[in-house]
Design an enzyme around this catalytic site. Structure first.
Site, PDB file in Angstrom:
ATOM      1  N   GLY A   1      15.178   4.778   7.434  1.00  0.00           N
ATOM      2  CA  GLY A   1      15.392   6.269   7.475  1.00  0.00           C
ATOM      3  C   GLY A   1      16.804   6.685   8.137  1.00  0.00           C
ATOM      4  O   GLY A   1      17.444   6.955   8.817  1.00  0.00           O
TER       5      GLY A   1
ATOM      6  N   ASP B   1      10.315  -1.371  -2.286  1.00  0.00           N
ATOM      7  CA  ASP B   1      10.120  -1.317  -1.056  1.00  0.00           C
ATOM      8  C   ASP B   1       8.845  -0.610  -0.716  1.00  0.00           C
ATOM      9  O   ASP B   1       7.908  -0.387  -0.880  1.00  0.00           O
ATOM     10  CB  ASP B   1      10.604   0.423  -0.839  1.00  0.00           C
ATOM     11  CG  ASP B   1      10.980   1.231   0.454  1.00  0.00           C
ATOM     12  OD1 ASP B   1      11.858   0.847   0.761  1.00  0.00           O
ATOM     13  OD2 ASP B   1      11.224   2.434   0.164  1.00  0.00           O
ATOM     14  N   HIS B   2       8.459  -1.292   1.101  1.00  0.00           N
ATOM     15  CA  HIS B   2       7.684  -1.297   1.336  1.00  0.00           C
ATOM     16  C   HIS B   2       5.956  -2.028   0.855  1.00  0.00           C
ATOM     17  O   HIS B   2       5.513  -0.888   0.635  1.00  0.00           O
ATOM     18  CB  HIS B   2       6.957  -0.106   2.005  1.00  0.00           C
ATOM     19  CG  HIS B   2       7.417   0.626   3.190  1.00  0.00           C
ATOM     20  ND1 HIS B   2       8.228   0.356   4.493  1.00  0.00           N
ATOM     21  CD2 HIS B   2       8.841   1.641   3.567  1.00  0.00           C
ATOM     22  CE1 HIS B   2       8.930   0.508   5.088  1.00  0.00           C
ATOM     23  NE2 HIS B   2       9.862   1.321   4.078  1.00  0.00           N
TER      24      HIS B   2
ATOM     25  N   VAL C   1      18.464   4.877   2.226  1.00  0.00           N
ATOM     26  CA  VAL C   1      17.817   6.785   2.063  1.00  0.00           C
ATOM     27  C   VAL C   1      17.291   6.901   0.939  1.00  0.00           C
ATOM     28  O   VAL C   1      17.565   6.489  -0.320  1.00  0.00           O
ATOM     29  CB  VAL C   1      19.633   7.230   1.466  1.00  0.00           C
ATOM     30  CG1 VAL C   1      20.084   8.208   1.602  1.00  0.00           C
ATOM     31  CG2 VAL C   1      20.524   6.622   2.441  1.00  0.00           C
TER      32      VAL C   1
END
Ligand SMILES: [Zn+2]
Length: 274
Positions: free
Chosen positions: A205, A80-81, A227
């Protein structure tokens, strides 16, 4: 193990969304897999920057691989990210089947260039890539971006013309963390992204977005919903509820039970089950 591209194809066919649950320890993915198997739904186990900062890439990827080997549903191991090409390469080596490169806070041209480089490397070894346009506000793993978060449609058009990403996270008024009040999602913009021919769209989000908004977003082309916050809260609430027992396994059991319930609720919502 499956790639993100593979599970998003299932979501596209069934007009549903696949949940991307953040995992921070060993017990959370165990709980999530129990939920995914009961609901018979593919699942994305997401390793974020917080987990990597805390434990590096030493243990969690091995845990996810072991869990996936014995699973009856497709499992995606997703980063993620990431804001670093080097980190993406390390994750390709660690066995991830999907990576997110987030260059949304860079100038557009730089985001394009870096995303292209990541896509080229990941696709060379059969790994899927999620990119991001229109930085998503709020705080994720301690990283806060204060940019406005409505994706620019002209940028979407230009981006998808030159970057072959398998999924695209877009800012449509969504935010990381817990919302203050009801989120204000720009569904028109979502619809427009899809009409431009964007790859499967991702909603970050997802914690605390009301069910009817989730269902509308899915009907307009959202295929992956992240989530994180609610998973952590469910786990921690479970731990707290059993803290008086002074038995660590009872605490884990309570924490996992809460996490399973939360994951099942989200899966059913994203799968349009009653
Ligand atoms: Zn996110």
């Amino acid at each position: 193990m499956a790639t993100l591209k593979e599970v998003l194809e299932i979501a596209e066919r069934t007009n549903t969304a696949i949940p991307g649950f953040n995992i921070d320890n060993i017990e959370i993915p165990e709980a999530i897999m129990e939920a995914a198997e009961v609901e018979n739904c593919p699942v994305i186990l997401t390793i974020g920057q917080g987990a990597i900062n805390a434990g590096g890439l030493r243990h969690l990827p091995d845990v996810v691989r072991r869990i996936a080997e014995s699973s009856s549903v497709p499992v995606v191991m997703h980063l993620d990210h990431s804001e670093s090409y080097e980190q993406v390469i390390a994750c390709l080596r660690a066995g991830f089947t999907s990576v997110m490169y987030d260059g949304s806070h860079y100038p557009f041209e730089e985001n394009v260039r870096e995303s292209q480089a990541v896509v080229r490397a990941a696709h060379a070894v059969g790994v899927s890539v999620e990119c991001e346009l229109g930085a998503i506000s709020g705080v994720e793993d301690g990283i806060s971006h204060s940019n406005t978060n409505l994706v620019d449609l002209d940028e979407v058009k230009r981006f998808i013309a030159v970057v072959d990403s398998d999924a695209l996270a877009v800012g449509i008024g969504n935010a990381h963390g817990i919302y203050k009040g009801t989120p204000n999602l720009d569904f028109g913009r979502l619809e427009a992204c899809r009409k431009l021919g964007a790859p499967p769209l991702v909603l970050h989000g997802g914690s605390g977005i009301p069910e009817e908004m989730i269902k509308k977003a899915i009907s307009l082309g959202i295929r992956k919903i992240n989530v994180a916050t609610e998973v952590r809260l469910a786990f921690m609430e479970g731990l707290k509820s059993a803290v008086g027992s002074r038995d660590i396994y009872k605490m884990y059991q309570a924490a996992k039970a809460g996490t399973i319930e939360l994951a099942r609720t989200k899966i059913r919502m994203f799968q349009n089950k009653e």
